[in-house]
Design a protein around this motif. Structure first.
Motif, PDB file in Angstrom:
ATOM      1  N   LEU A  35      25.666 -18.923 -17.932  1.00  0.00           N
ATOM      2  CA  LEU A  35      27.465 -17.947 -17.010  1.00  0.00           C
ATOM      3  C   LEU A  35      26.640 -17.023 -16.849  1.00  0.00           C
ATOM      4  CD1 LEU A  35      29.956 -17.769 -19.546  1.00  0.00           C
ATOM      5  CD2 LEU A  35      28.958 -15.726 -18.816  1.00  0.00           C
ATOM      6  N   LEU A  36      25.497 -15.848 -16.455  1.00  0.00           N
ATOM      7  CA  LEU A  36      24.994 -15.004 -16.028  1.00  0.00           C
ATOM      8  C   LEU A  36      24.883 -15.073 -14.610  1.00  0.00           C
ATOM      9  CD1 LEU A  36      22.871 -12.615 -18.638  1.00  0.00           C
ATOM     10  CD2 LEU A  36      24.694 -11.975 -18.022  1.00  0.00           C
ATOM     11  N   ARG A  88      22.030 -13.568  -1.821  1.00  0.00           N
ATOM     12  CA  ARG A  88      22.356 -14.532  -2.059  1.00  0.00           C
ATOM     13  C   ARG A  88      21.413 -14.762  -2.494  1.00  0.00           C
ATOM     14  NH1 ARG A  88      26.939 -16.653  -3.283  1.00  0.00           N
ATOM     15  NH2 ARG A  88      27.135 -18.837  -4.597  1.00  0.00           N
ATOM     16  N   ILE A  89      21.208 -15.065  -4.233  1.00  0.00           N
ATOM     17  CA  ILE A  89      20.514 -15.896  -5.684  1.00  0.00           C
ATOM     18  C   ILE A  89      20.250 -17.680  -5.102  1.00  0.00           C
ATOM     19  CG2 ILE A  89      19.364 -15.650  -7.992  1.00  0.00           C
ATOM     20  CD1 ILE A  89      20.426 -13.438  -7.930  1.00  0.00           C
ATOM     21  N   GLU A  90      19.192 -18.287  -3.988  1.00  0.00           N
ATOM     22  CA  GLU A  90      19.521 -19.170  -4.262  1.00  0.00           C
ATOM     23  C   GLU A  90      18.850 -19.984  -5.201  1.00  0.00           C
ATOM     24  OE1 GLU A  90      20.919 -20.786  -2.255  1.00  0.00           O
ATOM     25  OE2 GLU A  90      21.711 -19.049  -0.995  1.00  0.00           O
ATOM     26  N   SER A  91      18.915 -21.433  -5.605  1.00  0.00           N
ATOM     27  CA  SER A  91      18.020 -22.274  -7.198  1.00  0.00           C
ATOM     28  C   SER A  91      16.283 -22.291  -6.864  1.00  0.00           C
ATOM     29  CB  SER A  91      18.570 -23.394  -6.234  1.00  0.00           C
ATOM     30  OG  SER A  91      19.771 -23.153  -7.342  1.00  0.00           O
ATOM     31  N   ASP A  92      15.983 -22.158  -5.119  1.00  0.00           N
ATOM     32  CA  ASP A  92      14.596 -22.247  -4.970  1.00  0.00           C
ATOM     33  C   ASP A  92      13.426 -20.779  -5.155  1.00  0.00           C
ATOM     34  OD1 ASP A  92      16.095 -21.517  -3.197  1.00  0.00           O
ATOM     35  OD2 ASP A  92      14.176 -22.084  -1.618  1.00  0.00           O
ATOM     36  N   VAL A  93      14.314 -19.801  -5.873  1.00  0.00           N
ATOM     37  CA  VAL A  93      13.977 -18.092  -5.704  1.00  0.00           C
ATOM     38  C   VAL A  93      14.559 -17.754  -6.598  1.00  0.00           C
ATOM     39  CG1 VAL A  93      13.297 -17.914  -3.612  1.00  0.00           C
ATOM     40  CG2 VAL A  93      15.678 -17.619  -3.716  1.00  0.00           C
ATOM     41  N   LEU A  94      15.086 -18.032  -7.401  1.00  0.00           N
ATOM     42  CA  LEU A  94      15.762 -17.436  -8.519  1.00  0.00           C
ATOM     43  C   LEU A  94      15.054 -17.153 -10.239  1.00  0.00           C
ATOM     44  CD1 LEU A  94      17.985 -16.921 -10.717  1.00  0.00           C
ATOM     45  CD2 LEU A  94      18.036 -19.969 -11.459  1.00  0.00           C
ATOM     46  N   ILE A 124      14.259 -14.714 -13.442  1.00  0.00           N
ATOM     47  CA  ILE A 124      14.972 -13.734 -14.509  1.00  0.00           C
ATOM     48  C   ILE A 124      14.178 -12.573 -14.875  1.00  0.00           C
ATOM     49  CG2 ILE A 124      16.452 -13.877 -16.715  1.00  0.00           C
ATOM     50  CD1 ILE A 124      17.159 -16.023 -15.513  1.00  0.00           C
ATOM     51  N   HIS A 125      15.139 -11.647 -14.364  1.00  0.00           N
ATOM     52  CA  HIS A 125      14.644 -10.100 -14.948  1.00  0.00           C
ATOM     53  C   HIS A 125      14.398  -9.077 -16.009  1.00  0.00           C
ATOM     54  CE1 HIS A 125      12.724  -6.326 -13.780  1.00  0.00           C
ATOM     55  NE2 HIS A 125      13.923  -5.745 -13.294  1.00  0.00           N
ATOM     56  N   HIS A 126      13.420  -9.153 -16.694  1.00  0.00           N
ATOM     57  CA  HIS A 126      13.560  -8.158 -17.780  1.00  0.00           C
ATOM     58  C   HIS A 126      14.684  -6.540 -17.089  1.00  0.00           C
ATOM     59  CE1 HIS A 126      11.632 -11.631 -19.831  1.00  0.00           C
ATOM     60  NE2 HIS A 126      12.344 -11.216 -21.335  1.00  0.00           N
ATOM     61  N   ILE A 127      15.354  -6.401 -17.296  1.00  0.00           N
ATOM     62  CA  ILE A 127      15.319  -4.479 -17.123  1.00  0.00           C
ATOM     63  C   ILE A 127      15.039  -3.719 -17.509  1.00  0.00           C
ATOM     64  CG2 ILE A 127      17.492  -3.046 -17.120  1.00  0.00           C
ATOM     65  CD1 ILE A 127      19.247  -5.316 -17.503  1.00  0.00           C
ATOM     66  N   PHE A 128      14.175  -3.483 -18.538  1.00  0.00           N
ATOM     67  CA  PHE A 128      13.619  -2.992 -19.677  1.00  0.00           C
ATOM     68  C   PHE A 128      12.279  -4.161 -19.770  1.00  0.00           C
ATOM     69  CE2 PHE A 128      17.153  -0.647 -20.334  1.00  0.00           C
ATOM     70  CZ  PHE A 128      16.455   1.095 -21.130  1.00  0.00           C
ATOM     71  N   PRO A 129      10.929  -3.639 -18.995  1.00  0.00           N
ATOM     72  CA  PRO A 129       9.701  -4.553 -18.775  1.00  0.00           C
ATOM     73  C   PRO A 129       9.533  -4.397 -20.323  1.00  0.00           C
ATOM     74  CG  PRO A 129       9.619  -2.313 -17.594  1.00  0.00           C
ATOM     75  CD  PRO A 129      10.820  -2.089 -17.900  1.00  0.00           C
ATOM     76  N   ARG A 130       8.729  -5.239 -20.836  1.00  0.00           N
ATOM     77  CA  ARG A 130       7.828  -5.367 -21.820  1.00  0.00           C
ATOM     78  C   ARG A 130       6.906  -4.342 -21.956  1.00  0.00           C
ATOM     79  NH1 ARG A 130       7.912 -11.201 -20.917  1.00  0.00           N
ATOM     80  NH2 ARG A 130       9.290 -12.052 -22.536  1.00  0.00           N
ATOM     81  N   ILE A 142      19.140 -11.136 -24.492  1.00  0.00           N
ATOM     82  CA  ILE A 142      19.870 -11.727 -23.722  1.00  0.00           C
ATOM     83  C   ILE A 142      20.699 -10.909 -22.317  1.00  0.00           C
ATOM     84  CG2 ILE A 142      22.165 -12.279 -24.420  1.00  0.00           C
ATOM     85  CD1 ILE A 142      20.200 -15.155 -22.490  1.00  0.00           C
ATOM     86  N   ALA A 143      20.751  -9.829 -23.577  1.00  0.00           N
ATOM     87  CA  ALA A 143      21.763  -8.498 -23.092  1.00  0.00           C
ATOM     88  C   ALA A 143      20.482  -7.841 -21.689  1.00  0.00           C
ATOM     89  CB  ALA A 143      22.141  -7.539 -23.776  1.00  0.00           C
ATOM     90  N   ASN A 144      19.291  -8.024 -22.314  1.00  0.00           N
ATOM     91  CA  ASN A 144      18.482  -7.631 -21.545  1.00  0.00           C
ATOM     92  C   ASN A 144      18.024  -8.367 -20.397  1.00  0.00           C
ATOM     93  OD1 ASN A 144      16.650  -4.894 -20.572  1.00  0.00           O
ATOM     94  ND2 ASN A 144      14.492  -6.437 -21.610  1.00  0.00           N
ATOM     95  N   LEU A 145      18.793  -8.780 -19.426  1.00  0.00           N
ATOM     96  CA  LEU A 145      18.220 -10.241 -18.478  1.00  0.00           C
ATOM     97  C   LEU A 145      19.440 -10.166 -17.491  1.00  0.00           C
ATOM     98  CD1 LEU A 145      17.175 -13.304 -20.620  1.00  0.00           C
ATOM     99  CD2 LEU A 145      15.758 -11.612 -19.757  1.00  0.00           C
ATOM    100  N   VAL A 146      18.947 -10.355 -16.332  1.00  0.00           N
ATOM    101  CA  VAL A 146      19.641 -10.675 -14.722  1.00  0.00           C
ATOM    102  C   VAL A 146      18.813 -11.424 -14.174  1.00  0.00           C
ATOM    103  CG1 VAL A 146      18.583  -8.700 -13.721  1.00  0.00           C
ATOM    104  CG2 VAL A 146      21.297  -8.999 -12.922  1.00  0.00           C
ATOM    105  N   PRO A 147      19.746 -12.313 -12.977  1.00  0.00           N
ATOM    106  CA  PRO A 147      19.127 -12.544 -12.284  1.00  0.00           C
ATOM    107  C   PRO A 147      18.849 -11.635 -10.794  1.00  0.00           C
ATOM    108  CG  PRO A 147      21.024 -13.467 -12.543  1.00  0.00           C
ATOM    109  CD  PRO A 147      21.067 -12.437 -13.983  1.00  0.00           C
ATOM    110  N   LEU A 148      17.680 -12.785 -10.516  1.00  0.00           N
ATOM    111  CA  LEU A 148      17.302 -11.908  -9.424  1.00  0.00           C
ATOM    112  C   LEU A 148      16.338 -12.208  -8.518  1.00  0.00           C
ATOM    113  CD1 LEU A 148      15.776  -8.385 -10.381  1.00  0.00           C
ATOM    114  CD2 LEU A 148      17.751  -9.167  -9.011  1.00  0.00           C
ATOM    115  N   THR A 149      15.704 -12.687  -7.457  1.00  0.00           N
ATOM    116  CA  THR A 149      15.142 -13.459  -6.203  1.00  0.00           C
ATOM    117  C   THR A 149      14.020 -13.509  -6.749  1.00  0.00           C
ATOM    118  OG1 THR A 149      15.188 -11.615  -4.686  1.00  0.00           O
ATOM    119  CG2 THR A 149      16.759 -12.975  -4.514  1.00  0.00           C
ATOM    120  N   SER A 150      12.892 -13.795  -6.422  1.00  0.00           N
ATOM    121  CA  SER A 150      11.763 -13.866  -7.227  1.00  0.00           C
ATOM    122  C   SER A 150      10.810 -12.978  -6.410  1.00  0.00           C
ATOM    123  CB  SER A 150      10.733 -14.893  -6.384  1.00  0.00           C
ATOM    124  OG  SER A 150      10.738 -15.704  -5.226  1.00  0.00           O
TER     125      SER A 150
END
Length: 559
Positions: free
Chosen positions: A426-427, A440-446, A448-454, A465-473
């Motif tokens: 859904l995100l 634009r985030i295409e499938s081949d470069v998708l 998942i980014h941790h907003i606050f890193p480990r 799940i609230a700490n995740l956001v899709p980004l390009t590689s």
């Protein structure tokens, strides 16, 4: 052992087509033969006697048996009659479980390896057998060697042991080795003969299924006994059931080659058979129904089912954000493909466009159920619902289940929970662009980014799940391990306040820049992490509400 090898020579053992090729390495083969020589248990073979109800296409063992010079068949002629439960001579037996063991035994003890010959080292047996070593089993690189011994009589060809033809070579070797020390020679001869006698008399246990139990029972038994091995899938059975016409394995590989989407999502061939059952029989696509399909049913509907499944996956990608890394909704996709299969391409497209919102709601209402599992029963229910949508314009209420998901549950979802994957989809759906680069985030470069890193503060809920956001590689690599307050200020400095705020809203990040360039609210520090999760979780729940409408419970009861 001799009874088993006799049946091999009579070509009674067959492999169903679903069985994989022989894969054991030489160490595994040696360990098995060594275990037999020590009378250790090696596990039971699972054999099936074919019946009119269960006919599976077969192939022979991967061995090179030559019985032209063997005395094995004659050596058994005086054995007592077999028990009633023992397979009779000439009866075909399918090896459901144990082909690696059976093939290894035959290759060694019948001199039947296609490229090698096995030997038993008499000296090693005498001097180091007690050390639990298996290096007394040797091999040479030529198949079918007829010489009975090698290395001045020290190595005896392995297959001679099964027929008792090794004894004179054992005597000759040890008498020559110990020369005048006859007592030592006799002790060595007795010791090695006992080992070989153990091999000859070894009883390989087996379970024989008579084929009357039915295909469901056969599969249950196989999967229970073979729980540590490769699961016997319905498609494996179907491959064996129909081979060589149609050759399902070939059809399946061709489909994957023609439609890369099937390969990327690792779609099992069973899904195609389930679609064929739906459109041909209009019934629950159970294992038994798949295996009852007629060959003409498969040939007629295969390409149509493949094409419809590809269309269903493409739709789920574009409208629901589905990706291979968080693949959910398999039963919905099979049902959707069944509904699409009998429509012309233009009508397929029109249906998917006109009913887009209802289909998206239906998809997420089902995949956001706790403990969701794909079942044949659910597939059929979904299929009938989509037929209703096609005919009457509505999906029945009982196939639009209420989703019970509150803020605390969302924040604490486990990665193993199917809802975690569903919300990732859904995100992906609602965040099509990289907030940092604007691309634009295409499938081949998708990614998942941790907003606050480990690495930032050692938070317990870093994978929320609230700490995740899709980004390009590319962006994910640039932002990796950086403090979010740093890279978000960097975004403002590069793009300006208005553009930065627009991208932050689109990424569901619960912060904005004030006209003075300050971050508001101040929740990007480690001590405000819990607050950040709650604020972002609220934004995600709002998007879930937009999709589900009244199917999202406002105040779900505690589980």
């Amino acid at each position: 052992m001799n009874q088993l090898l006799k049946k091999v020579r009579l070509n009674q053992f067959k492999l169903p087509q679903f069985q994989r090729d022989f894969v054991w390495n030489e160490a595994q083969v040696a360990l098995l033969i060594d275990s037999i020589a020590r009378n250790y248990p090696i596990g039971s073979l699972l054999l099936l006697e074919p019946s009119p109800e269960i006919r599976l296409s077969t192939r022979p063992l991967q061995v090179a048996v030559d019985d032209s010079e063997s005395t094995l068949g004659n050596s058994l002629s005086e054995n007592p009659p077999e028990d009633e439960d023992t397979p009779t001579e000439g009866q075909e037996l399918l090896i459901l479980d144990g082909q690696q063991r059976m093939t290894s035994i035959v290759r060694v003890l019948l001199n039947a390896h296609p490229q090698k010959t096995y030997w038993f080292d008499l000296q090693a047996l005498y001097s180091s057998f007690e050390d639990e070593r298996s290096d007394w089993i040797k091999k040479t690189s030529f198949a079918g060697v007829k010489d009975p011994t090698r290395n001045n009589g020290r190595w005896v060809r392995a297959d001679l042991v099964t027929e008792g033809e090794e004894q004179k070579h054992v005597i000759d070797y040890f008498l020559g080795f110990f020369k005048e020390e006859r007592d030592k020679a006799m002790k060595a001869i007795q010791k090695v003969n006992r080992i070989f006698e153990t091999i000859r008399n070894y009883e390989v246990p087996y379970i024989l299924l008579d084929g009357q139990e039915g295909i469901e029972a056969i599969c249950r038994i196989f999967e229970t006994i073979n729980s540590t091995g490769t699961r016997l899938t319905t498609f494996d059975l179907a491959v064996a059931r129909y081979f060589p016409e149609p050759d399902l394995r070939n059809l399946y590989e061709r489909a994957r080659s023609s439609h890369n989407l099937l390969k990327r999502f690792d779609i099992d061939g069973e899904r195609i058979l389930q679609i064929i059952v739906l459109i041909e029989k209009n019934t629950e696509p159970s294992r038994s129904e798949q295996l009852k399909l007629r060959k003409e049913d498969i040939n007629k509907n295969w390409d149509k089912a493949v094409s419809a499944l590809v269309s269903a996956i493409k739709w789920a990608q574009s409208e629901c954000g589905l990706e291979p890394r968080y693949y959910v909704g398999e039963s919905q996709l099979v049902a959707l493909a069944g509904a699409l299969a009998d429509l012309e391409p233009k009508k397929q497209q029109a249906f998917l466009v006109e009913k887009r919102d209802k289909l998206v709601q239906w998809f997420f209402a089902n995949v956001l159920q706790s403990g969701f599992r794909a079942t044949n029963y659910r597939i059929f229910i979904h299929y009938k619902s989509l037929q209703k949508l096609l005919e009457e314009g509505q999906i029945p209420e009982d196939d639009l289940p209420e989703v019970k998901l509150d803020l605390e549950s969302l924040i604490n979802l486990a990665k193993s929970d199917n809802r975690y994957k569903a919300i990732q989809a859904l995100l992906r759906r609602v965040i099509p662009e990289d907030f940092y680069s604007g691309s634009r985030i295409e499938s081949d470069v998708l990614e998942i980014h941790h907003i606050f890193p480990r690495s930032f503060g050692g938070k317990k809920k870093v994978d929320s799940i609230a700490n995740l956001v899709p980004l390009t590689s590319e962006s994910n690599q640039l932002l990796s391990n950086r403090n979010p307050s740093d890279y978000i200020r960097d975004l403002k400095d590069r793009m300006g306040i208005n553009v930065a705020n627009h991208r932050l809203r689109n990424a569901l990040l619960p912060i904005q820049f004030t006209p003075g360039g300050e971050i508001n609210p101040l929740i990007l520090s480690d001590d405000q992490y819990e607050t950040f999760l709650r604020e972002r979780g609220k934004l995600i729940l709002e998007k879930i509400k937009e999709v589900l409408g009244n199917r999202l419970a406002e105040n779900p009861p505690d589980d």
